[in-house]
Motif scaffolding. Sequence first.
Motif, PDB file in Angstrom:
ATOM      1  N   GLY A   1      -0.702 -19.068   4.538  1.00  0.00           N
ATOM      2  CA  GLY A   1      -1.485 -18.243   5.452  1.00  0.00           C
ATOM      3  C   GLY A   1      -1.174 -18.459   6.913  1.00  0.00           C
ATOM      4  N   SER A   2      -0.039 -19.098   7.218  1.00  0.00           N
ATOM      5  CA  SER A   2       0.287 -19.409   8.616  1.00  0.00           C
ATOM      6  C   SER A   2       0.960 -18.251   9.337  1.00  0.00           C
ATOM      7  CB  SER A   2       1.198 -20.639   8.676  1.00  0.00           C
ATOM      8  OG  SER A   2       2.354 -20.452   7.869  1.00  0.00           O
ATOM      9  N   ASP A   3       1.527 -17.316   8.611  1.00  0.00           N
ATOM     10  CA  ASP A   3       2.233 -16.181   9.222  1.00  0.00           C
ATOM     11  C   ASP A   3       1.902 -14.901   8.469  1.00  0.00           C
ATOM     12  OD1 ASP A   3       4.263 -17.473  11.236  1.00  0.00           O
ATOM     13  OD2 ASP A   3       4.429 -18.661   9.402  1.00  0.00           O
ATOM     14  N   PHE A   4       1.738 -13.807   9.243  1.00  0.00           N
ATOM     15  CA  PHE A   4       1.479 -12.491   8.659  1.00  0.00           C
ATOM     16  C   PHE A   4       2.390 -11.474   9.331  1.00  0.00           C
ATOM     17  CE2 PHE A   4      -2.370 -14.886   8.062  1.00  0.00           C
ATOM     18  CZ  PHE A   4      -2.868 -14.487   6.834  1.00  0.00           C
TER      19      PHE A   4
ATOM     20  N   GLY B   1       0.822  -1.194   0.000  1.00  0.00           N
ATOM     21  CA  GLY B   1       0.000   0.000   0.000  1.00  0.00           C
ATOM     22  C   GLY B   1       0.857   1.245   0.000  1.00  0.00           C
ATOM     23  N   ASP B   2       0.211   2.412  -0.051  1.00  0.00           N
ATOM     24  CA  ASP B   2       0.990   3.647  -0.054  1.00  0.00           C
ATOM     25  C   ASP B   2       1.394   4.074   1.351  1.00  0.00           C
ATOM     26  OD1 ASP B   2      -1.428   4.547   0.943  1.00  0.00           O
ATOM     27  OD2 ASP B   2      -1.840   5.929  -0.703  1.00  0.00           O
ATOM     28  N   ALA B   3       1.013   3.273   2.373  1.00  0.00           N
ATOM     29  CA  ALA B   3       1.413   3.590   3.743  1.00  0.00           C
ATOM     30  C   ALA B   3       1.958   2.374   4.472  1.00  0.00           C
ATOM     31  CB  ALA B   3       0.222   4.169   4.520  1.00  0.00           C
ATOM     32  N   GLY B   4       2.343   1.334   3.747  1.00  0.00           N
ATOM     33  CA  GLY B   4       2.888   0.152   4.389  1.00  0.00           C
ATOM     34  C   GLY B   4       2.680  -1.091   3.556  1.00  0.00           C
ATOM     35  N   SER B   5       3.174  -2.215   4.047  1.00  0.00           N
ATOM     36  CA  SER B   5       3.046  -3.489   3.345  1.00  0.00           C
ATOM     37  C   SER B   5       2.728  -4.599   4.344  1.00  0.00           C
ATOM     38  CB  SER B   5       4.345  -3.845   2.611  1.00  0.00           C
ATOM     39  OG  SER B   5       4.650  -2.903   1.612  1.00  0.00           O
ATOM     40  N   VAL B   6       1.937  -5.554   3.893  1.00  0.00           N
ATOM     41  CA  VAL B   6       1.655  -6.774   4.643  1.00  0.00           C
ATOM     42  C   VAL B   6       2.129  -7.951   3.817  1.00  0.00           C
ATOM     43  CG1 VAL B   6      -0.175  -8.327   5.443  1.00  0.00           C
ATOM     44  CG2 VAL B   6      -0.291  -5.903   5.989  1.00  0.00           C
ATOM     45  N   ALA B   7       2.803  -8.901   4.448  1.00  0.00           N
ATOM     46  CA  ALA B   7       3.238 -10.107   3.759  1.00  0.00           C
ATOM     47  C   ALA B   7       2.722 -11.316   4.507  1.00  0.00           C
ATOM     48  CB  ALA B   7       4.769 -10.153   3.666  1.00  0.00           C
ATOM     49  N   MET B   8       2.322 -12.326   3.768  1.00  0.00           N
ATOM     50  CA  MET B   8       1.857 -13.574   4.372  1.00  0.00           C
ATOM     51  C   MET B   8       2.592 -14.748   3.751  1.00  0.00           C
ATOM     52  SD  MET B   8      -1.808 -14.417   2.525  1.00  0.00           S
ATOM     53  CE  MET B   8      -1.479 -16.180   2.470  1.00  0.00           C
ATOM     54  N   ARG B   9       2.909 -15.733   4.593  1.00  0.00           N
ATOM     55  CA  ARG B   9       3.428 -16.988   4.073  1.00  0.00           C
ATOM     56  C   ARG B   9       2.351 -17.593   3.172  1.00  0.00           C
ATOM     57  NH1 ARG B   9       7.619 -19.960   6.375  1.00  0.00           N
ATOM     58  NH2 ARG B   9       7.396 -18.798   8.328  1.00  0.00           N
TER      59      ARG B   9
END
Length: 270
Positions: free
Chosen positions: A168-171, A157-165
């Motif tokens: 879906g076991s880790d975020f 996003g324009d204000a951060g990032s989210v990553a997931m395995r």
Amino acid sequence: YCEKPMTSDLASADRVIAAADAKGRKIAVAHQNVYLPQLQEVRRRVADGLIGTLLELRGVGKQDRRGGGEDMLVLGTHLFNTMRCFGGDVSWVSGHVTVNGREIGKGDAREPTEPIGLIAGDAVNAYYSFANGATGSFVSRANQPGTGRGYSLQLVGDAGSVAMRGAGSDFVIARHDYWAPWDGADGWDTIDFAGAINKDGNQDFNKDRNQLVIEDLIDAINSDREPLSSARSARAALEMIHGVYASQIKGERIPVPLSERGHPLEQLRS
């Protein structure tokens, strides 16, 4: 309830969906990620502005010995279904598929190690345009280092990032409005789900994945709604895969839904 893939081509998927609709049946497909309460909680937070405006969805396959076409179909389908959970429908797709460093061509379509339909290529790069304005990408190359640890989806996003395995076991989240890892200030933090309430009104995020699928299917039947991962959503994920091959073969980006419903790789059989 069925394990993926539901079918190996879009025409068959169309017939399955039409038959289910005619009999008033529900079909749930085992794309388990979207049933995870953790993922649904992240979906809500992203929609509420956790990382600002969603700009990109970056998918990476397991990239093991199956890297390329087989990875895209066996594991990529889970990522594509998850991408649609955040980005909505796909407007068009552009793909680049190679084998041994050359463009795929006649004779390169083959059956994989699992009975899931034709595949091709040991390297895949795909690009998607989503209806909500975000772009998406997927990459898989055979026999890459890391034994599958890179299997993942990143939301930028324009204000951060989210990553997931990938499973879906880790975020994790990085809170920034730019990406400059060399300055040492943009570390990733585990997302805290403490206090998050799942649809059953508790914090049990440890149920078996397939149990979640079955429970949702039963509720979908009782409530007369689509399952979280329905036959239609599975068909849309398959369309994202077939669109990559169609784009490679035609040398152009392909509108979605695809007008040609047969398997694109049939024309590349020996």
